[in-house]
Write a protein that holds these residues in place. Structure first.
Motif, mmCIF file in Angstrom:
data_model
loop_
_atom_site.group_PDB
_atom_site.id
_atom_site.type_symbol
_atom_site.label_atom_id
_atom_site.label_comp_id
_atom_site.label_asym_id
_atom_site.label_seq_id
_atom_site.Cartn_x
_atom_site.Cartn_y
_atom_site.Cartn_z
ATOM 1 N N GLN A 107 37.620 -143.230 -3.217
ATOM 2 C CA GLN A 107 36.715 -142.273 -3.862
ATOM 3 C C GLN A 107 35.255 -142.717 -3.791
ATOM 4 O O GLN A 107 34.360 -141.871 -3.716
ATOM 5 N N ASP A 108 35.015 -144.037 -3.774
ATOM 6 C CA ASP A 108 33.642 -144.515 -3.544
ATOM 7 C C ASP A 108 33.160 -144.043 -2.175
ATOM 8 O O ASP A 108 32.030 -143.589 -2.018
ATOM 9 N N TYR A 109 34.047 -144.178 -1.180
ATOM 10 C CA TYR A 109 33.642 -143.759 0.161
ATOM 11 C C TYR A 109 33.269 -142.274 0.187
ATOM 12 O O TYR A 109 32.205 -141.891 0.676
ATOM 13 N N TRP A 110 34.142 -141.437 -0.353
ATOM 14 C CA TRP A 110 33.877 -139.992 -0.263
ATOM 15 C C TRP A 110 32.688 -139.569 -1.124
ATOM 16 O O TRP A 110 31.942 -138.667 -0.764
ATOM 17 N N THR A 111 32.496 -140.267 -2.254
ATOM 18 C CA THR A 111 31.311 -139.981 -3.063
ATOM 19 C C THR A 111 30.048 -140.208 -2.232
ATOM 20 O O THR A 111 29.136 -139.375 -2.197
ATOM 21 N N GLN A 112 30.039 -141.350 -1.544
ATOM 22 C CA GLN A 112 28.849 -141.689 -0.751
ATOM 23 C C GLN A 112 28.723 -140.799 0.480
ATOM 24 O O GLN A 112 27.614 -140.388 0.856
ATOM 25 N N GLN A 113 29.837 -140.460 1.086
ATOM 26 C CA GLN A 113 29.805 -139.605 2.280
ATOM 27 C C GLN A 113 29.334 -138.186 1.925
ATOM 28 O O GLN A 113 28.526 -137.601 2.648
ATOM 29 N N PHE A 114 29.832 -137.644 0.838
ATOM 30 C CA PHE A 114 29.376 -136.311 0.413
ATOM 31 C C PHE A 114 27.878 -136.353 0.111
ATOM 32 O O PHE A 114 27.133 -135.438 0.470
ATOM 33 N N ALA A 115 27.432 -137.407 -0.575
ATOM 34 C CA ALA A 115 26.009 -137.513 -0.914
ATOM 35 C C ALA A 115 25.154 -137.558 0.354
ATOM 36 O O ALA A 115 24.102 -136.918 0.428
ATOM 37 N N ARG A 116 25.636 -138.279 1.375
ATOM 38 C CA ARG A 116 24.887 -138.351 2.639
ATOM 39 C C ARG A 116 24.729 -136.976 3.269
ATOM 40 O O ARG A 116 23.755 -136.699 3.944
ATOM 41 N N SER A 117 25.737 -136.118 3.059
ATOM 42 C CA SER A 117 25.627 -134.782 3.669
ATOM 43 C C SER A 117 25.101 -133.753 2.661
ATOM 44 O O SER A 117 25.248 -132.555 2.854
ATOM 45 N N GLY A 118 24.516 -134.243 1.590
ATOM 46 C CA GLY A 118 23.822 -133.366 0.660
ATOM 47 C C GLY A 118 24.713 -132.604 -0.309
ATOM 48 O O GLY A 118 24.291 -131.622 -0.897
ATOM 49 N N SER A 119 25.965 -133.041 -0.469
ATOM 50 C CA SER A 119 26.816 -132.360 -1.446
ATOM 51 C C SER A 119 27.405 -133.373 -2.429
ATOM 52 O O SER A 119 27.124 -134.567 -2.358
#
Ligand SMILES: [Zn+2]
Length: 309
Positions: A107-119
Motif C-alpha cells: 500500500q505504500d507503493y501504490w500510495t506513492q505511485q498514485f501520488a506521482r500520477s496526480g491521484s
C-alpha cells in the motif's frame, strides 16, 4: 525477503476477525453479533448461503451487489496484532507480522505511485478470518481462497490457504509466495480505484475476467520490482531485499494457479478453455514477469493487447 528491523509497521491495515467465532459455515457467534443492521432477512440469507457452503466470490470479479454491509456485524480484534507487530524485527520472526509488513509495503507503493500520477490511493484493509466470513460481496468460506471484494473494497484471507497452496497445489511456498498473492489482491483494489474492475466480465481465454486477473498479476510484479526501494514514512524501505529465490517462488505459485493447471490437476483433468477466468499458468507467469521487469503499471495493459501470451 527480509524486513528492516527498525522500520515501523502499521497493524491497522489488517483487521483480525479470527477471534470472532471462527469455523466455516457455522452460524456461530458472527451472526449473533449482527448488530450492524443484520435483520431477519439477512439472517435467513446468511443461513441459506452458509448451508450451500458459501457464495463463490471469484477474486476480483465484478460482483457489486451481494449482501452489502452485512459484514459490519463481525468483530475486529486487533489487540494481538497491534501489540505484537510494531517493527520490521517483529515481521522477521512472526508470520502474522510479516503479512502486516507486506500489506504495508504494497500500500505504500501504490500510495506513492498514485501520488506521482496526480491521484489519490485509498487504503484498503486486509481481513484475516478463519473458516468463513461475511463481506460486502456475500458470505464466503475458506474454499474461496483469498479474494478482494469490490463492493466493500476490502481483501479477505484465511491464512491457512498458504498451507493449502503447498499441500494441494504443490507449490514450494515461502513468504514471497504469500506476498505475491496479497499483492495480486491489492492489484484488484487498484483496478477498483481506477474503474477497471467492471471490465472483468465473462469467461474464456480472451475474456475480461482473464484480462483483469492477468493485470492483477502484472501489478503484483510491479510492486515486487519496487518492494525494496519503496520508502516508508521514515524515509527508509521496509523491505531490505527481494532475492531471485523470492521471484522464483512467486513464479512457481503463478504456475500452479493458472486455469489450465487447476483444471488438469485439481479439476476433472480436462482443460476447457471456455471456462477460463484467470488465464493459463504460462500467462500468469508472463504478466507477473512483465510487471516485475518493467516496474511500470502502464505496461500492464492487458485490455489493450491482442497478445495475452
Ligand atoms: Zn484475482
Amino acid at each position: 525477503m527480509r524486513f528492516d528491523d527498525n522500520a515501523g509497521l502499521d497493524a491497522s491495515e489488517v483487521q483480525d476477525l479470527r477471534g470472532s467465532g471462527g469455523g466455516g459455515g457455522g452460524i456461530g457467534g458472527r451472526v449473533a453479533l449482527g448488530g450492524g443492521g443484520l435483520g431477519v432477512v439477512g439472517l435467513i440469507i446468511y443461513f441459506v448461503l452458509s448451508q450451500l457452503g458459501g457464495v463463490s466470490v471469484p477474486s476480483g470479479s465484478g460482483l457489486g451487489g451481494g449482501l452489502g454491509g452485512v459484514g459490519s456485524g463481525q468483530a475486529v480484534d486487533n489487540s494481538k496484532l497491534s501489540s505484537e507487530c510494531k517493527t520490521g524485527a517483529d515481521a522477521n520472526k512472526n508470520h502474522d507480522c510479516a503479512i502486516v509488513a507486506v500489506v504495508n509495503s504494497v500500500q505504500d507503493y501504490w500510495t506513492q505511485q498514485f501520488a506521482r500520477s496526480g491521484s489519490t490511493y485509498r487504503k484498503a484493509p486486509t481481513n484475516f478470518f478463519n473458516g468463513g466470513v461475511r463481506t460486502g460481496c456475500g458470505s464466503a468460506t475458506s474454499d474461496t481462497g483469498p479474494f478482494y471484494c469490490p463492493a466493500d473494497s476490502e481483501v479477505y484471507i484465511d491464512l491457512s490457504f498458504f498451507e493449502e497452496l503447498k499441500t494441494r497445489f504443490g507449490a514450494q511456498g515461502g513468504l514471497f509466495t504469500e506476498a505475491y498473492v496479497l499483492a495480486h489482491e491489492y492489484g484488484h483494489h487498484v483496478q477498483n480505484l481506477l474503474g477497471t474492475s467492471r471490465k472483468g466480465t465473462g469467461t474464456g481465454p480472451t475474456s475480461g475476467s482473464v484480462r483483469l486477473e492477468l493485470q492483477a498479476d502484472c501489478y503484483a510484479g510491479v510492486w515486487a520490482n519496487h518492494a525494496s526501494t519503496t520508502p516508508t514514512e521514515s524515509g527508509k524501505p521496509l523491505i531490505t531485499d527481494v532475492t531471485q529465490d523470492d521471484i522464483n517462488s512467486a513464479l512457481d505459485t503463478a504456475s500452479r494457479i493458472g486455469d489450465d493447471y487447476i483444471q488438469e490437476n485439481l479439476g476433472g483433468g480436462q482443460v476447457d478453455r471456455s471456462k477460463f477466468t484467470h488465464g493459463t499458468s504460462a500467462q500468469r507467469k508472463k504478466w507477473f514477469t512483465t510487471g516485475f521487469q518493467t516496474g511500470e503499471p502502464a505496461r500492464c495493459d492487458t485490455f489493450g493487447t491482442n497478445n495475452l501470451g
